[in-house]
Design a protein around this motif. Structure first.
Motif, short mmCIF file in Angstrom:
data_model
loop_
_atom_site.label_atom_id
_atom_site.label_comp_id
_atom_site.label_asym_id
_atom_site.label_seq_id
_atom_site.Cartn_x
_atom_site.Cartn_y
_atom_site.Cartn_z
N HIS A 142 -17.70 -33.09 -3.13
CA HIS A 142 -18.59 -33.10 -2.08
C HIS A 142 -17.87 -32.55 -0.82
N GLN A 143 -16.76 -31.60 -0.90
CA GLN A 143 -16.24 -30.80 0.11
C GLN A 143 -16.17 -29.48 -0.34
N VAL A 144 -15.95 -28.56 0.69
CA VAL A 144 -15.48 -27.25 0.75
C VAL A 144 -14.34 -26.69 1.19
N LEU A 145 -13.55 -26.16 0.55
CA LEU A 145 -12.10 -26.01 0.83
C LEU A 145 -11.97 -24.48 1.01
N ASN A 146 -11.25 -24.10 1.95
CA ASN A 146 -10.86 -22.86 2.38
C ASN A 146 -9.26 -22.40 2.10
N PHE A 147 -9.16 -21.70 0.85
CA PHE A 147 -7.83 -21.34 0.57
C PHE A 147 -7.60 -20.00 0.95
N THR A 148 -6.60 -19.88 1.81
CA THR A 148 -5.92 -18.55 2.39
C THR A 148 -4.71 -18.20 1.87
N LEU A 149 -4.81 -16.64 1.03
CA LEU A 149 -3.37 -16.46 0.52
C LEU A 149 -2.99 -15.28 1.46
N THR A 150 -1.70 -15.45 1.89
CA THR A 150 -1.03 -14.63 3.00
C THR A 150 -0.04 -13.99 2.07
N VAL A 151 0.07 -12.67 2.24
CA VAL A 151 1.29 -11.91 1.43
C VAL A 151 1.80 -11.03 2.62
N SER A 152 3.32 -11.07 2.38
CA SER A 152 4.30 -10.46 3.20
C SER A 152 5.22 -9.68 2.70
N LEU A 153 5.71 -8.82 3.25
CA LEU A 153 6.86 -7.85 2.80
C LEU A 153 7.56 -7.40 4.18
N GLU A 154 8.81 -8.05 4.34
CA GLU A 154 9.44 -7.86 5.54
C GLU A 154 8.65 -8.32 6.83
N ASN A 155 8.41 -7.32 7.64
CA ASN A 155 7.51 -7.62 8.88
C ASN A 155 6.17 -7.44 8.71
N LEU A 156 5.73 -7.26 7.61
CA LEU A 156 4.19 -6.76 7.15
C LEU A 156 3.47 -7.91 6.66
N LEU A 201 0.84 -1.23 -0.12
CA LEU A 201 -0.01 0.03 0.05
C LEU A 201 1.07 1.33 -0.04
N ASP A 202 2.23 1.16 0.48
CA ASP A 202 2.94 2.40 0.62
C ASP A 202 3.52 2.64 -0.97
N THR A 203 3.83 1.46 -1.73
CA THR A 203 4.26 2.04 -3.31
C THR A 203 3.19 1.71 -4.34
N GLN A 204 2.05 0.81 -3.99
CA GLN A 204 0.91 0.64 -4.79
C GLN A 204 1.49 -0.29 -5.94
N SER A 205 2.59 -1.14 -5.45
CA SER A 205 3.01 -2.09 -6.47
C SER A 205 2.92 -3.61 -5.80
N SER A 206 3.18 -4.53 -6.53
CA SER A 206 3.50 -5.92 -5.81
C SER A 206 4.84 -6.41 -5.85
N ASP A 207 5.78 -5.33 -6.15
CA ASP A 207 7.29 -5.80 -6.02
C ASP A 207 7.73 -6.18 -4.78
N ASN A 208 8.28 -7.17 -4.79
CA ASN A 208 9.20 -8.04 -3.52
C ASN A 208 7.90 -8.72 -2.67
N LEU A 209 6.95 -8.58 -2.88
CA LEU A 209 6.04 -9.45 -2.19
C LEU A 209 6.04 -10.89 -2.15
N LYS A 210 6.02 -11.44 -1.07
CA LYS A 210 6.10 -12.96 -0.72
C LYS A 210 4.70 -13.66 -0.78
N TYR A 211 4.18 -14.42 -1.49
CA TYR A 211 2.90 -15.15 -1.39
C TYR A 211 2.99 -16.51 -0.71
N SER A 212 2.02 -16.98 -0.07
CA SER A 212 1.73 -18.25 0.39
C SER A 212 0.50 -18.73 0.53
N TRP A 213 -0.03 -19.58 -0.18
CA TRP A 213 -1.39 -20.20 -0.25
C TRP A 213 -1.46 -21.33 0.62
#
Length: 151
Positions: free
Chosen positions: A112-126, A63-75
């Protein structure tokens, strides 16, 4: 048009007038980060067990730079009914996926199942997380696309 990056700042202002009147002030302030925001494209969905489906987190951003540069993703994935880690149809446990997007081939999960997929995005300690529910059905669902009409 100008902005400061998050951090601590020190400022000093000196003012003087032509009649030898002057003054000085110091200022200490901190700029805090706005953080990061995880964004999963779309909403909860139903897919047939024999359908390919994709989950997209490309809209996530710093949100500081309005970009996705350097983000880390984990599903991650949990079965809603049991809160246990999702299991592929072949019996293998779902392991965190470190990409912005994930595509599942047909017959990845049993129906016959419902799955909950969670995306966690991080940048340094955020960090930020968002979840989406995917119901796995026996039969395929029709693909519906709404096209805006222009008058």
């Amino acid at each position: 048009p100008y902005s400061l990056t998050p951090g601590d700042y020190f400022g000093k202002v000196s003012v003087s007038q032509s009649n030898n009147v002057s003054g000085e002030a110091t200022l200490n302030f901190s700029v805090k980060s706005l953080g990061v925001q995880a964004v999963i494209e779309g909403t909860d969905q139903r897919v047939g067990s024999k359908q390919i489906f994709t989950l997209t987190g490309e809209g996530s951003l710093n949100l500081d730079t309005q970009s996705s540069d350097n983000l880390k993703y984990s599903w991650n994935c949990q079965i809603v009914e049991t809160s246990k880690t999702c299991t592929y149809k072949n019996g293998k446990a779902f392991e965190p996926i470190k990409n912005s997007n994930i595509e599942f081939p047909e017959e990845s999960f049993a129906p016959h199942q419902v799955l909950n997929f969670t995306l966690t995005v991080s940048l340094e300690n955020l960090t930020s997380s968002q979840s989406v529910l995917v119901e796995i059905l026996e039969k395929s669902t029709p693909k519906v696309q709404i096209i805006p009409s222009y008058f």
